[in-house]
Design a protein around this motif. Structure first.
Motif, PDB file in Angstrom:
ATOM      1  N   HIS A 129      25.906  56.303  41.877  1.00 12.05           N
ATOM      2  CA  HIS A 129      26.833  56.211  42.999  1.00 12.05           C
ATOM      3  C   HIS A 129      26.055  56.540  44.262  1.00 12.05           C
ATOM      4  O   HIS A 129      24.996  57.160  44.209  1.00 12.05           O
ATOM      5  N   GLY A 130      26.578  56.108  45.418  1.00 13.81           N
ATOM      6  CA  GLY A 130      25.892  56.350  46.684  1.00 13.81           C
ATOM      7  C   GLY A 130      26.067  57.762  47.202  1.00 13.81           C
ATOM      8  O   GLY A 130      26.606  58.640  46.518  1.00 13.81           O
ATOM      9  N   SER A 131      25.621  57.963  48.435  1.00 13.24           N
ATOM     10  CA  SER A 131      25.582  59.319  48.986  1.00 13.24           C
ATOM     11  C   SER A 131      26.525  59.493  50.166  1.00 13.24           C
ATOM     12  O   SER A 131      26.327  60.365  50.997  1.00 13.24           O
ATOM     13  N   ALA A 132      27.559  58.648  50.247  1.00 11.61           N
ATOM     14  CA  ALA A 132      28.500  58.764  51.357  1.00 11.61           C
ATOM     15  C   ALA A 132      29.351  60.030  51.238  1.00 11.61           C
ATOM     16  O   ALA A 132      29.759  60.605  52.243  1.00 11.61           O
ATOM     17  N   ASN A 133      29.611  60.454  49.998  1.00 17.77           N
ATOM     18  CA  ASN A 133      30.531  61.570  49.778  1.00 17.77           C
ATOM     19  C   ASN A 133      29.794  62.801  49.256  1.00 17.77           C
ATOM     20  O   ASN A 133      28.835  62.678  48.508  1.00 17.77           O
ATOM     21  N   ALA A 134      30.270  63.966  49.633  1.00 13.39           N
ATOM     22  CA  ALA A 134      29.659  65.195  49.131  1.00 13.39           C
ATOM     23  C   ALA A 134      29.707  65.205  47.606  1.00 13.39           C
ATOM     24  O   ALA A 134      28.726  65.513  46.938  1.00 13.39           O
ATOM     25  N   ILE A 135      30.872  64.858  47.066  1.00 18.71           N
ATOM     26  CA  ILE A 135      30.985  64.681  45.619  1.00 18.71           C
ATOM     27  C   ILE A 135      31.318  63.213  45.380  1.00 18.71           C
ATOM     28  O   ILE A 135      32.421  62.761  45.684  1.00 18.71           O
ATOM     29  N   GLY A 136      30.339  62.475  44.909  1.00 17.21           N
ATOM     30  CA  GLY A 136      30.523  61.045  44.694  1.00 17.21           C
ATOM     31  C   GLY A 136      31.060  60.769  43.317  1.00 17.21           C
ATOM     32  O   GLY A 136      31.774  61.585  42.740  1.00 17.21           O
ATOM     33  N   GLY A 137      30.698  59.614  42.781  1.00 14.24           N
ATOM     34  CA  GLY A 137      31.216  59.222  41.478  1.00 14.24           C
ATOM     35  C   GLY A 137      30.232  59.486  40.359  1.00 14.24           C
ATOM     36  O   GLY A 137      29.091  59.883  40.595  1.00 14.24           O
ATOM     37  N   GLU A 138      30.720  59.257  39.143  1.00 18.45           N
ATOM     38  CA  GLU A 138      29.825  59.370  37.997  1.00 18.45           C
ATOM     39  C   GLU A 138      28.844  58.202  37.991  1.00 18.45           C
ATOM     40  O   GLU A 138      29.152  57.110  38.480  1.00 18.45           O
TER      41      GLU A 138
END
Lengths: 439, 434
Positions: free
Chosen positions: A121-130
């Motif tokens: 998953h990408g790095s847009a979110n502090a906690i991204g996806g699996e």
């Protein structure tokens, strides 16, 4: 917990005898004039003049170098979406749901000797996806075929500029600073703890009240707290790396691989003490401010300080020559051949939780092998053959120009695609257009 | 007074030593030097064993010569002397932090602006410069970007305190030739929209050229004393040299059809052209060769331009053009990682170009293309002392650079990246807290 039954697709397995090569085992030194025997996908013999059933395919590797298939602990190939950039916390999404086995990048990685990659998953979110650990079993339309069966679950976290830009600057919600990033994790883990307690109470409750509301987001976070998922965290600066280790310590999470981690070298003793691992670029820097104070000696400093370190690509271009990227750790810091090769084999395998299955040439391990005409750390090395589970997927001698399996019938010639080598931030794919400065 | 000076001197020395870990590059040193008993890869002549003598910024002796007595000698037995590598296209000095637009100086606004001079904006103290040169790259073409005519590129040596000191004697205007076709698989313009934009771009370029022709005529008449001085028009004036064939035009073009269009466009124009980029050059290599147009291509470590192309096309492109008879030099088109030029050359070497030709493509060929082959690009007497000493083949990642000379100065093999290494390899565990 929702129980799911996973039925693995029938993964193709093969048998092959690789004769008389220089075998770079990684974990057991270099063996000259040595055969490697793979039967039904598993390495069954390493030695001189091995016997094998006559029906087995033989590859003459005389004068060639046989190494374990290269492993990339950070890539975004073979997937149709990268970022669910809509919320700072999205652990409910899973890159494994968007696998695309027809992506030509998979074949091109094979042609660089890479057998396994970590589709992130990408790095847009502090906690991204699996994320999904994939094997490059090219030539299929079935996404299940490229999934590495029974690989441990991994999840993407991200610190610093990317989540700050997307959410703080872009949407005016936390995090806009590295202070905010910390609190996103603390909030999320605290919510997950509460969720776990609610379920615990519900299950222990004899009276029979209504169950707590199910949340995919909190389920995944709870699994992280239970130690069932390896955290892979996009990070650059020393301060934020220390911050996340503090947070994880407070919540009892100990499986952490820092990704990119350009300033890891500044806190190498702290990383080693925590038992955190590092997956770095060989030499990327200066493409944004948080990587301005970088050094190409990062991998060497981390290695010398006892941090298990890998070199990754994060790029469909770079993944094709990870053997060359590993070589740079010899220029910048003088790592030995085995240390340099470990950066792209056993170390990333350990970081993905599959160090007991791949990453070295050992009996009982999976038959993933790359064969080179020169030592793979030489600039003159050309990958010759790439084998996964004993099955040959790339052979330079029979390689054809157009290997697409998914051809658009309306397209006479595929579009010219300009490769922008400045486009370093694959991690920001899907959110890039609106939030990044256009060059 | 003398003792005070001495004290100040030693304090200054202390200061240098104590701040070296804090990202401070030591000075390059002028002088006379003899590199003795080396294997000298001259590039233009045979590889010989012997000495290289450097005096007053120039190479004054190569091979079996007696170094003048009293000059500083460096024993290079077992080592190799190579001419400094030339990156034939980069943004060095024009870019500091990729994502921060205010640190980017290669992309001015406007479409037709050849008067924008890259040399003006070269930051001699850019951190990218030491990072690059310690890998044996001594010279780079710095190239403006964006728009149709983004400006004037200049060749610089990678040492100096002012752009003028760094200037290496070559300028060229850049023309980004109009692109046709989809720009990527994500290009969502309709065929109609796309073709309209392409037509407009070509018309705008031809319109500019018509104005330039007129400007040239007015200017020529004026110079001959037959007419008025042309009105101030920097966007035209800056291209006059190029129009008259006195200055090179670097035509940036990639796609096969666009290369053909560019070759067609230059016919009948009295201009000196070098094609740059040229990532699909291999598809039309024979046409480039018969037009006798030199090519600067790279980055070599790049993706194939089409999903149907063989995986190694970008690696092989330079070699395929060379085989067709094209004069080829290599570039990184990079700034912070222009240091990887030897590896781009190494991949080109491996995928068809061969090591000797690949070395020429980062030394003497760019020097020839830039018209500075009497100054740069090989180890020869009277040339500028741009060279490095290594313990092996510079294309190999194992190889270490041992000494570096640029414009005859002995340049320390230091950059912020080496200082960070020195400081943090065995980091003090820090202030005790527990």
């Amino acid at each position: 917990m929702v129980l799911t039954t996973v039925v693995w697709a029938q993964v193709p397995k093969g048998s092959v005898l690789i004769r008389n090569g220089t075998v770079l085992t990684i974990t057991n030194g270099t063996l000259n004039n040595t055969d490697v025997l793979i039967i039904d996908g598993i390495i069954r013999g390493i030695g001189k003049e091995l016997d094998a059933p006559s029906s087995i395919m033989e590859i003459d590797a005389t004068g060639q170098y046989v190494m374990p298939g290269i492993i990339d602990a950070h890539s975004h190939i073979g997937i149709d979406a990268v970022n669910e950039g809509t919320n700072p916390i999205t652990p409910e999404v899973n890159v494994g749901d968007v696998l695309n086995p027809t992506s030509v990048s998979i074949y091109r990685a094979l042609a660089g000797g890479v057998t396994t990659s970590h589709a992130m998953h990408g790095s847009a979110n502090a906690i991204g996806g699996e994320c999904e650990t994939i094997k490059h079993r090219w030539g299929t339309y079935d996404p299940e075929i490229i999934r590495m069966e029974d690989a441990p679950r991994t999840i993407k976290f991200a610190l610093g500029e990317n989540p700050m830009r997307v959410h703080g600057e872009g949407k005016k919600i936390k995090p806009r600073t590295r202070m905010g990033v910390e609190q996103v994790f603390r909030d999320a883990f605290s919510d997950a703890q509460e969720y776990m307690r609610d379920w615990e109470d519900y299950r222990n409750d004899q009276v029979g009240k209504a169950p707590p509301r199910y949340s995919g987001r909190l389920e995944t976070l709870a699994d992280i707290l239970r130690g069932e998922i390896i955290v892979h965290c996009h990070s650059y600066r020393a301060d934020e790396i220390l911050m996340l280790m503090d947070v994880l310590k407070d919540f009892g999470v100990d499986k952490i691989v820092f990704q990119h981690v350009n300033e890891g070298f500044k806190v190498a003793p702290e990383l080693a003490k925590f038992g955190a691992m590092a997956s770095v670029f060989a030499d990327w820097w200066a493409y944004k401010f948080e990587v301005y104070y970088s050094t190409a000696y990062n991998a060497a400093i981390l290695t010398r300080n006892g941090v298990i370190t890998s070199i990754n690509s994060d790029s469909e271009e770079l993944i094709r020559h990870l053997f060359h990227e590993a070589g740079k750790a010899q220029k910048y810091g003088g790592l030995s051949d085995d240390e340099a090769l470990a950066l792209i084999t056993i170390n990333p395998a350990i970081q993905l939780g599959v160090g007991d299955r791949i990453g070295s040439i050992e009996e009982g391990k999976e038959g993933d092998v790359a064969i080179f005409n020169h030592h793979p750390l030489s600039i003159y090395a050309v990958p010759q053959k790439t084998i996964i589970d004993g099955k040959l997927y790339f052979d330079v001698e029979s390689d054809i120009d157009d290997i697409r399996v998914d051809v658009d019938p309306e397209e006479e010639i595929p579009a010219f695609e300009f490769f922008d080598q400045h486009d370093h931030d694959r991690c920001m794919q899907d959110v890039f257009e609106t939030l990044f400065i256009k060059r | 007074m003398k003792s005070l000076n001495l004290l100040l001197g030693s304090l200054a020395l202390l200061f240098v030593v104590s701040t070296s870990a804090a990202q401070h590059i030591n000075k390059a040193r002028q002088g006379s030097f003899a590199l003795t008993n080396a294997t000298i890869i001259t590039v233009t002549q045979d590889t010989v064993t012997g000495h290289v003598v450097i005096e007053d910024g120039r190479i004054t002796g190569v091979g079996d010569v007696n170094p003048p007595s009293g000059i500083e000698q460096m024993n290079c037995e077992g080592l190799f002397v190579y001419p400094g590598m030339i990156d034939a296209g980069s943004q060095l000095g024009l870019e500091e932090v990729g994502s921060i637009s205010l640190t980017l100086d290669h992309n001015e606004l406007g479409d037709l602006r050849p008067q924008m001079k890259a040399l003006t904006a070269v930051n001699p103290n850019s951190t990218h410069i030491p990072v690059t040169r310690v890998n044996g790259i001594t010279t780079a073409l710095v190239v403006p970007s964006g728009g149709r005519l983004p400006g004037t590129a200049s060749l610089i040596n990678l040492v100096g305190y002012t752009p003028e000191q760094m200037y290496a004697g070559f300028d060229a205007i850049v023309l980004n030739f109009p692109r046709t076709g989809k720009t990527s698989s994500g290009d969502r313009r309709s065929d109609e929209e796309r073709e309209k934009a392409e037509k407009k771009a070509m018309e705008s370029l031809n319109e500019y050229w018509k104005s330039l022709t007129l400007y040239h005529q007015i200017d020529s008449l004026h110079r001959a004393g037959k007419g008025e001085e042309p009105a101030y028009n920097p966007a035209l004036e800056a291209a006059l040299g190029a129009f008259r064939g006195e200055q090179v035009v670097l035509i940036e073009v990639d796609r096969d059809k666009d290369i053909e269009s560019a070759l067609e466009w230059i016919k009948g124009k009295n201009i000196k052209v070098v094609l740059t980029g040229v990532s699909e050059g291999w598809r039309v290599a024979d046409q480039i060769a018969s037009a006798k147009i030199p090519v600067i291509t790279g980055p070599v470590l790049s993706m194939p331009t089409r999903t149907s192309d063989r995986y190694d096309r970008a690696y092989a492109n330079a070699g395929l053009m060379l085989k067709a008879g094209v004069q080829v030099a290599l570039r990184t088109n990079d700034s912070e990682n222009a240091r990887n030029l030897p590896y781009h050359a190494g991949f080109a070497a491996t995928y068809g170009m061969g090591p000797e030709a690949a070395l020429r493509a980062v030394t003497i060929e760019p020097a020839r293309i830039f018209g500075v082959a009497d100054q740069l690009g090989s180890i020869e007497v009277n040339k500028v002392a741009n060279l490095f000493v290594s313990d092996g083949d510079p294309f190999e990642t194992k190889t270490q650079i041992k000494h570096l000379f640029i414009s005859g100065s002995y340049v320390p093999l230091e950059s912020r990246q080496t200082y960070l290494y020195d400081e943090f390899l065995d980091r003090d565990s820090g202030a005790k807290k527990d």
